[in-house]
Design an enzyme around this catalytic site. Structure first.
Site: not given
Length: 372
Positions: A135, A100, A137, A165, A92-94, A139, A43
């Site tokens: 984050h 969208r 921890i 991660d 890696g978006y939600r 997961y 971006r």
């Protein structure tokens, strides 16, 4: 503009990486390390433009960077032009964000049916937690991988953010991408890879669950064979405040441990009798405290006792084994781990430094000119 030359087993694979943090960049770094042509879409003015924290910049090595405004129809059109010629897209978006934006898998694969569309999230694309923040921890905690990382009544200790991660996230994503590319050779079609860090964290506990099912993990956390309960699989402080790591599980290695410690002739509890572990730990603790870390390293050099010094990150690159294998390399003036694994016919090239978005940015047209 002449595109960079790529070497390694993934040379010729084209990857579009939509800018994200930590696990996505790590997985794409692995692909780039092995020769894939990874183009990161940033971006304008976003984290990639000089505001990524310094630790994250190492994960950006080996890329080209293209600034694109994903909030504009023109920017989306530019990314779709890349997608048409790419092998892989990584986001890696939600869940729902890519859709969208107009870059969801249905839109992208309509442009390129052979596209492998990799999605990396914490909780996965569905399920009651899928849209929750989280984050590493978190997961690990939900996957049952955090509770074993404690001793007795102590609180669990977060293992940095290495497990969820990077191992259970970025590496899992890279593995999924390669599996999908291999399958595409048979079917001719791409597919969506749903790489969830909570899934990867659970997957990492497979061996632990097997031991529990076999009755080989009977004690609470911190009291078992591989979690620090066994005195011959633990760390010990040395006279200079350093530490050594001991992993003498097998009887032959354990015998070498006792010999190196000068305890071979002493009357000691049996190695695998938990009732005697407290006494063994006391004896080992006392003995290791009598010499410095490096003195113990010298004592055990050449012995199959599975005893090594615990090195700080800044010390590790100087270890003779790493120097002999070039385990660490200098990239853009920084010491970083070298690409892995290694290949005899198609070795990876030395990694290229992370691009500076202000100085090294290229256009979509530049990329497409090389993707003929």
């Amino acid at each position: 503009m002449t595109p960079p030359r790529h070497h390694g087993p993934l040379a010729g694979v084209r990857v579009v990486e939509l800018e994200s943090l930590a696990p996505g960049p790590f997985g794409c770094m692995m692909l780039a390390d092995l020769g894939a042509d990874v183009v990161r879409v940033d971006r304008p003015g976003g984290p990639g433009a000089g505001r990524i924290a310094a630790p994250a910049t190492a994960l950006q090595r080996g890329r080209r960077v293209v600034p694109v405004d994903l909030k504009s129809p023109a920017g989306i059109a530019e990314v779709l032009r890349l997608v048409e010629r790419a092998d892989v897209l990584v986001e890696g978006y939600r869940p729902g964000v890519a859709e969208r934006l107009g870059l969801g898998p249905d839109v992208c694969r309509a442009r390129n049916p052979r596209l492998v569309y990799a999605r990396i999230t914490g909780w996965g694309q569905d399920g009651p937690l899928s849209r929750r923040a989280g984050h590493d921890i978190d997961y690990l905690a939900v996957a049952g991988a955090l509770d074993p990382l404690r001793r007795g009544d102590e609180a669990p200790r977060a293992p940095l953010n290495l497990l969820a991660d990077f191992a259970g996230g970025g590496m899992l994503m890279a593995f999924g991408v390669l599996a999908a590319l291999l399958e595409r050779e048979r079917s001719g079609a791409g597919q969506v890879v749903d790489a969830a860090m909570v899934d990867g964290s659970a997957l990492l506990t497979t061996f632990l669950r097997g031991m529990r099912a076999a009755g080989q993990w009977p004690a609470p956390p911190g009291g078992n064979l591989l979690d620090g309960g066994a005195p011959f699989y633990d760390t010990y402080a040395t006279a200079d405040g350093g530490f050594v790591a001991v992993g003498a599980l097998e009887p032959a290695f354990y015998a070498e441990l006792l010999d190196g410690l000068g305890l071979a002739g002493d009357s000691l509890p049996a190695q695998y009798d938990p009732a005697g572990w407290a006494e063994l730990r006391r004896r080992f603790t006392d003995r290791f405290a009598q010499r410095t870390r490096d003195e113990w390293a010298t004592v055990f050099e050449g012995r199959d006792a599975c005893v090594v010094p615990v090195l700080a990150p800044d010390e590790a690159p100087g270890h003779p084994h790493h120097r002999a294998r070039d385990t660490f390399v200098t990239v853009g003036g920084e010491v970083q781990p070298a690409p892995a694994p290694r290949f005899d016919r198609t070795p990876a090239a030395p990694p290229r430094p992370s691009p500076d978005p202000d100085r090294d940015a290229v256009s979509v047209a530049d990329v497409l000119a090389g993707w003929t």
